[in-house]
Design a protein around this motif. Sequence first.
Motif, PDB file in Angstrom:
ATOM      1  N   ILE A 225      -5.839   9.383   6.874  1.00 54.82           N
ATOM      2  CA  ILE A 225      -4.612   9.466   6.076  1.00 54.82           C
ATOM      3  C   ILE A 225      -4.903   9.457   4.565  1.00 54.82           C
ATOM      4  CG2 ILE A 225      -4.130   6.954   6.113  1.00 54.82           C
ATOM      5  CD1 ILE A 225      -1.341   9.381   6.735  1.00 54.82           C
ATOM      6  N   TYR A 226      -6.073   8.912   4.174  1.00 56.36           N
ATOM      7  CA  TYR A 226      -6.419   8.868   2.743  1.00 56.36           C
ATOM      8  C   TYR A 226      -7.381   9.982   2.316  1.00 56.36           C
ATOM      9  CZ  TYR A 226      -4.104   4.384   2.807  1.00 56.36           C
ATOM     10  OH  TYR A 226      -3.148   3.409   2.939  1.00 56.36           O
TER      11      TYR A 226
ATOM     12  N   ASN B  59      -9.075   1.836   4.417  1.00 51.96           N
ATOM     13  CA  ASN B  59      -8.173   0.793   3.952  1.00 51.96           C
ATOM     14  C   ASN B  59      -8.607  -0.481   4.675  1.00 51.96           C
ATOM     15  OD1 ASN B  59      -6.038  -0.924   3.495  1.00 51.96           O
ATOM     16  ND2 ASN B  59      -4.482   0.339   4.490  1.00 51.96           N
TER      17      ASN B  59
ATOM     18  N   ASP C 142      -8.675   8.075  11.678  1.00 57.37           N
ATOM     19  CA  ASP C 142      -7.484   7.968  10.835  1.00 57.37           C
ATOM     20  C   ASP C 142      -7.891   8.380   9.421  1.00 57.37           C
ATOM     21  OD1 ASP C 142      -5.454   7.110   9.171  1.00 57.37           O
ATOM     22  OD2 ASP C 142      -5.253   5.125  10.069  1.00 57.37           O
TER      23      ASP C 142
ATOM     24  N   TRP D  99      -7.222  -1.916   8.524  1.00 59.46           N
ATOM     25  CA  TRP D  99      -5.804  -1.781   8.155  1.00 59.46           C
ATOM     26  C   TRP D  99      -4.993  -2.672   9.087  1.00 59.46           C
ATOM     27  CZ3 TRP D  99      -2.084   1.878  10.801  1.00 59.46           C
ATOM     28  CH2 TRP D  99      -0.808   1.801  10.212  1.00 59.46           C
TER      29      TRP D  99
ATOM     30  N   ARG E  10       8.261   9.919   7.075  1.00 60.56           N
ATOM     31  CA  ARG E  10       7.754   9.687   8.431  1.00 60.56           C
ATOM     32  C   ARG E  10       7.268  10.978   9.067  1.00 60.56           C
ATOM     33  NH1 ARG E  10       5.607   6.672   7.891  1.00 60.56           N
ATOM     34  NH2 ARG E  10       5.275   5.893   9.989  1.00 60.56           N
TER      35      ARG E  10
ATOM     36  N   ASN F  63     -11.564   4.604  10.409  1.00 59.41           N
ATOM     37  CA  ASN F  63     -10.611   4.859   9.325  1.00 59.41           C
ATOM     38  C   ASN F  63     -11.416   5.294   8.104  1.00 59.41           C
ATOM     39  OD1 ASN F  63      -8.541   2.719   7.223  1.00 59.41           O
ATOM     40  ND2 ASN F  63      -8.380   4.891   7.636  1.00 59.41           N
TER      41      ASN F  63
ATOM     42  N   GLY G  39       0.816  -1.211   0.000  1.00 61.37           N
ATOM     43  CA  GLY G  39       0.000   0.000   0.000  1.00 61.37           C
ATOM     44  C   GLY G  39       0.842   1.250   0.000  1.00 61.37           C
TER      45      GLY G  39
ATOM     46  N   THR H 236       1.703   8.787  11.192  1.00 62.11           N
ATOM     47  CA  THR H 236       0.457   8.643  11.960  1.00 62.11           C
ATOM     48  C   THR H 236       0.443   7.317  12.712  1.00 62.11           C
ATOM     49  OG1 THR H 236      -0.667   7.726  10.049  1.00 62.11           O
ATOM     50  CG2 THR H 236      -0.900  10.066  10.403  1.00 62.11           C
ATOM     51  N   LYS H 237       1.170   6.328  12.211  1.00 65.03           N
ATOM     52  CA  LYS H 237       1.197   5.038  12.899  1.00 65.03           C
ATOM     53  C   LYS H 237       1.696   5.231  14.329  1.00 65.03           C
ATOM     54  CE  LYS H 237       2.579   0.329  11.982  1.00 65.03           C
ATOM     55  NZ  LYS H 237       3.397  -0.549  11.138  1.00 65.03           N
TER      56      LYS H 237
ATOM     57  N   SER I 259       2.124  10.699   4.189  1.00 66.70           N
ATOM     58  CA  SER I 259       2.467   9.414   3.570  1.00 66.70           C
ATOM     59  C   SER I 259       1.704   9.087   2.293  1.00 66.70           C
ATOM     60  CB  SER I 259       2.249   8.277   4.566  1.00 66.70           C
ATOM     61  OG  SER I 259       3.114   8.447   5.650  1.00 66.70           O
TER      62      SER I 259
HETATM   63  C1  LIG Z   1      -5.111   3.270   7.254  1.00 69.38           C
HETATM   64  C2  LIG Z   1      -3.686   3.642   7.471  1.00 69.38           C
HETATM   65  N1  LIG Z   1      -3.366   4.371   8.536  1.00 69.38           N
HETATM   66  C3  LIG Z   1      -2.096   4.723   8.784  1.00 69.38           C
HETATM   67  C4  LIG Z   1      -1.071   4.334   7.934  1.00 69.38           C
HETATM   68  C5  LIG Z   1       0.341   4.703   8.287  1.00 69.38           C
HETATM   69  O1  LIG Z   1       0.612   6.015   7.975  1.00 69.38           O
HETATM   70  P1  LIG Z   1       1.992   6.703   8.361  1.00 69.38           P
HETATM   71  O2  LIG Z   1       2.936   6.465   7.249  1.00 69.38           O
HETATM   72  O3  LIG Z   1       1.619   8.151   8.524  1.00 69.38           O
HETATM   73  O4  LIG Z   1       2.475   6.121   9.642  1.00 69.38           O
HETATM   74  C6  LIG Z   1      -1.358   3.570   6.804  1.00 69.38           C
HETATM   75  C7  LIG Z   1      -0.285   3.106   5.916  1.00 69.38           C
HETATM   76  O5  LIG Z   1      -0.387   2.190   5.162  1.00 69.38           O
HETATM   77  C8  LIG Z   1      -2.703   3.226   6.561  1.00 69.38           C
HETATM   78  O6  LIG Z   1      -3.035   2.494   5.492  1.00 69.38           O
END
Ligand SMILES: Cc1ncc(COP(=O)(O)O)c(C=O)c1O
Length: 449
Positions: free
Chosen positions: A208-209, A178, A206, A127, A246, A174, A46, A105-106, A237
């Motif tokens: 992120i997308y 994902n 979350d 995810w 990061r 999310n 991904g 974000t992880k 990301s």
């Molecule tokens: C749903 C989701 N959240 C968070 C992340 C991680 O993001 P980051 O690179 O900001 O840690 C991903 C990465 O694949 C993701 O798919």
Amino acid sequence: MKFIVDQQVEDIEMPENLKLNTFLQEFHSDCPHPECIFGFYGFAFGQSPFPVPKMVQNALISNANKGAYAAVPGIPELRNAISKYNKHYFGMDVAPERIYVGPGTKELIFNLLEVLHGTVILPTPAWLGYLPQIRFLQKNYHMLPTRANKKFSPNDLRKLALRLQDRQKILILNNPHNPTGLLYDRLELEEIADVCREQNITVISDEIYAQTTYDFSKFVSMGKIYPEGTFVTNGLSKSHAAGGYRLGYVIFPQHATDLKRQFKKILATEYTAVSTPIQHAAVAGFEFSNEMDEYFEVTRGIHQVMGEYTYHKLSAIEGVRATKPNATFYLLADFNAFATDLQKMDIMTSQRLSESLIQHPYHTAIVGGDSLVLERTDFSARIAYVDYDGAKVYQNYLESRPKTSSEKVEFVKNNAPKVVAGLEMIERFFENLKKDIPQKFQVQKNLVA
Ligand SMILES: Cc1ncc(COP(=O)(O)O)c(C=O)c1O
């Protein structure tokens, strides 16, 4: 010397993304067939395939001399830029003081789970990153399975929350999602927020997308709907194709002053601050500019064209059901209609299905259901449609944007031949399965340690 590993670490499993690496590497080094040399059709990883925006790269270069530690929550220029970015793109008024920057974000989600007491509610499929964190922190958690439309129902959330004894519950939302690529719209978010208010549920949203939402006007942040109870996370990301930088951020709920103080202690204890040059580079990515605006528009346009093609190809295989993505670069393909045929070939789990598909003659890498927090016997898989040369495809899209359906199909055929061929392989696999061709499915060995 024998080292004794801490029990807490012993007890957690290897996160699925690392397992996937091992799985593919083993396949590569072990595959005796000459055709394996070309690699494989990659639907598993991904990662955005596009280059990091030029202005972000340039800002990184010109700030390489910034050697001093940054303030724990992030440099003021970046927190300001993120505040304006959220106003411009997501219509959210967020004071810079509510924004904390972290190394992805992880990590920030992990830090939030550290600081927040309570039971975690995890809608599934999910995810693959959340569960190892929840387990590592030894938190109580409950799955919340989605309905047939692959979204969870607010009513199911209410029923689950009513059963939980904890004073605080934490929902991991999310959106966009994902692995399904689906988007919860405003109405759905409002219904979820109503339940959260009623049941005292804190939300980690979350997002992120967010920037990849194909019809961008449809994206609404949960931070806007439920500002008093939502932690929004986002970063560079996916939207800026810069996972390796990061850099992520969290927006705190309104009126969370004491919590921010506690959170700051965690960040200061664990990593001090994000790399200073990276923070300066991120300013260029979050500040509004025509260049960044075009980048978002072009990349989401390409994801949409690839997503629609992938969705139509998979749905055309009799028995396959796929989610129709509204965002991201993934969809969820459901192969459960083939369960009996798969079992006849001794393919009892989604892991075995991934192993069978990666082997000759299919050479196709997918992420199986058990990596998506589904039952091991659920033959669903995440299909990421990003196996193409992002820089080249970006340029081609800029020069001539496909508009009609046939232009879009042509665009995919010309620009993403591995996506096209990989989807044909998946089709062939299931055709052969129906034709009962057992030798094709002999898994020589269990590839995953
Ligand atoms: C749903 C989701 N959240 C968070 C992340 C991680 O993001 P980051 O690179 O900001 O840690 C991903 C990465 O694949 C993701 O798919």
